[in-house]
Motif scaffolding. Structure first.
Motif, PDB file in Angstrom:
ATOM      1  N   LYS A 182       0.819  -1.209   0.000  1.00 12.03           N
ATOM      2  CA  LYS A 182       0.000   0.000   0.000  1.00 12.03           C
ATOM      3  C   LYS A 182       0.856   1.264   0.000  1.00 12.03           C
ATOM      4  O   LYS A 182       0.573   2.225  -0.698  1.00 12.03           O
ATOM      5  N   GLU A 183       1.921   1.239   0.816  1.00 16.79           N
ATOM      6  CA  GLU A 183       2.747   2.434   0.956  1.00 16.79           C
ATOM      7  C   GLU A 183       3.520   2.764  -0.307  1.00 16.79           C
ATOM      8  O   GLU A 183       3.895   3.918  -0.538  1.00 16.79           O
ATOM      9  N   ILE A 184       3.778   1.757  -1.137  1.00 21.64           N
ATOM     10  CA  ILE A 184       4.541   1.988  -2.368  1.00 21.64           C
ATOM     11  C   ILE A 184       3.659   1.775  -3.600  1.00 21.64           C
ATOM     12  O   ILE A 184       4.124   1.388  -4.663  1.00 21.64           O
ATOM     13  N   GLN A 185       2.350   2.025  -3.424  1.00 16.54           N
ATOM     14  CA  GLN A 185       1.390   2.026  -4.530  1.00 16.54           C
ATOM     15  C   GLN A 185       1.348   0.709  -5.304  1.00 16.54           C
ATOM     16  O   GLN A 185       1.184   0.685  -6.529  1.00 16.54           O
ATOM     17  N   GLY A 186       1.511  -0.395  -4.602  1.00 14.26           N
ATOM     18  CA  GLY A 186       1.381  -1.703  -5.229  1.00 14.26           C
ATOM     19  C   GLY A 186       2.594  -2.161  -6.005  1.00 14.26           C
ATOM     20  O   GLY A 186       2.565  -3.236  -6.617  1.00 14.26           O
ATOM     21  N   PHE A 246       7.850  -1.843 -14.184  1.00 16.03           N
ATOM     22  CA  PHE A 246       8.698  -2.181 -13.041  1.00 16.03           C
ATOM     23  C   PHE A 246       8.300  -3.491 -12.360  1.00 16.03           C
ATOM     24  O   PHE A 246       8.432  -3.642 -11.143  1.00 16.03           O
ATOM     25  N   GLY A 247       7.799  -4.419 -13.158  1.00 14.58           N
ATOM     26  CA  GLY A 247       7.554  -5.771 -12.670  1.00 14.58           C
ATOM     27  C   GLY A 247       6.360  -5.943 -11.770  1.00 14.58           C
ATOM     28  O   GLY A 247       6.284  -6.940 -11.031  1.00 14.58           O
ATOM     29  N   SER A 248       5.425  -5.031 -11.785  1.00 14.12           N
ATOM     30  CA  SER A 248       4.229  -5.178 -10.948  1.00 14.12           C
ATOM     31  C   SER A 248       3.345  -6.315 -11.448  1.00 14.12           C
ATOM     32  O   SER A 248       3.341  -6.640 -12.638  1.00 14.12           O
ATOM     33  N   LYS A 249       2.578  -6.910 -10.527  1.00 12.60           N
ATOM     34  CA  LYS A 249       1.682  -8.000 -10.891  1.00 12.60           C
ATOM     35  C   LYS A 249       0.426  -7.484 -11.596  1.00 12.60           C
ATOM     36  O   LYS A 249      -0.247  -8.235 -12.290  1.00 12.60           O
ATOM     37  N   TYR A 250       0.122  -6.231 -11.386  1.00  5.60           N
ATOM     38  CA  TYR A 250      -1.052  -5.612 -12.007  1.00  5.60           C
ATOM     39  C   TYR A 250      -0.716  -4.146 -12.263  1.00  5.60           C
ATOM     40  O   TYR A 250       0.222  -3.600 -11.670  1.00  5.60           O
TER      41      TYR A 250
END
Length: 300
Positions: free
Chosen positions: A149-153, A246-250
């Protein structure tokens, strides 16, 4: 006895009723300044829509979508980076429930709260949130799920730092280049930059317009050069092969920011330097389509 001024005589009608003719000066006035009835911008059916909509149903007032066709055009996507970014922030929100939102093009920006778009209409509360309050409402009403949450997912602090640097590059270099490439610029064009260009007089503290004017020292060639470099940097980042930045899941808020500022470049004239550049870069168009398709699949 003074003569009595002539009064307009009523004319009989077929039903027996009488109507009055307007004095000549009234006819003369309206012949030069005809009465114009403006179409009402707002509607009064919001209470009906509030009853029929889901709990927390909202309506986002946005700049109208672009009428310029291009390969990545979406009929629902606003032509303004700020409005489109907010659309995507809402649609891409990764929560347990989708945000029940609808979009409403608003042609008269000056009538919006604070005189800016987008703004958010919370139907069941009849509240209008100005632009700078929408993100806070979204964070509190639909908080992100999971540990990030703190790093916007984003997957890590390092990824968040890279996203922050990329956002500065887009807002500081690409967005000014886009503004400089528009066929028609507003009178306050220099003030729309994230960091307005300095006064042409060289003063760091602006004096009243009556003394020095408000002319700005704008190097358009330098602005466009930085915009082109920003596009090349984005192209390099997209070559990593990640589905989302940057490799996010969504898709996250950085995908909303980047997509909204890339999408509008395609609406520029084909002769524009910025448009020619983005057309020549492979991968950017595919990325935009991926984000917009995902957002569209979440529309209610």
């Amino acid at each position: 006895m003074a003569a009595v001024a002539a009064q307009p005589q009523p004319l009989p009608t077929s039903s027996g009723k009488r109507i009055f003719t307007a004095p000549q000066w009234v006819k003369s006035f309206y012949s030069k300044f005809p009465l114009v009835i403006l179409e009402q911008e707002d509607e009064v059916d919001w209470k009906v829509r509030a009853r029929e909509g889901a709990d927390h149903a909202v309506e986002l007032w946005i700049h109208p979508p672009s009428s310029t066709p291009h390969p990545h055009h979406r009929s629902w996507a606003s032509k303004s980076p700020s409005s489109l970014r907010t659309q995507l922030l809402i649609l891409l929100r990764e929560t347990s429930a989708k945000v029940p939102v609808s979009f409403r093009p608003w042609s008269n920006e000056a009538s919006a709260p604070g005189g800016t778009l987008p703004c958010l209409h919370i139907l069941n509360q009849d509240r209008l949130l100005p632009t700078d309050e929408i993100r806070g409402w979204l964070e509190s009403t639909y908080p992100l799920k999971g540990k990030g949450k703190e790093i916007q997912g984003l997957p890590s602090q390092a990824a968040y730092d890279k996203a922050l640097a990329l956002s500065h590059l887009v807002l500081g270099n690409l967005y000014p280049a886009y503004l400089a490439s528009l066929p028609k610029q507003t009178s306050n064009f220099p003030l729309l930059f994230p960091i307005p260009p300095p006064l042409a007089s060289g003063l760091s503290t602006p004096l009243p317009y009556s003394l020095i004017g408000d002319a700005r020292d704008i190097d358009t060639d330098e602005i466009l050069k930085k915009g082109l470099e920003a596009l090349e940097a984005i192209q390099v980042i997209l070559e990593s092969g990640d589905e989302w930045l940057f490799g996010s899941k969504y898709p996250t808020s950085i995908d909303a920011l980047i997509t909204s500022h890339l999408y509008v470049v395609y609406s520029l004239p084909a002769s524009s330097t910025l448009r020619s550049k983005i057309d020549s870069l492979s991968g950017i168009g595919e990325y935009i389509d991926r984000v917009l398709d995902h957002a569209q699949s979440r529309m209610t």
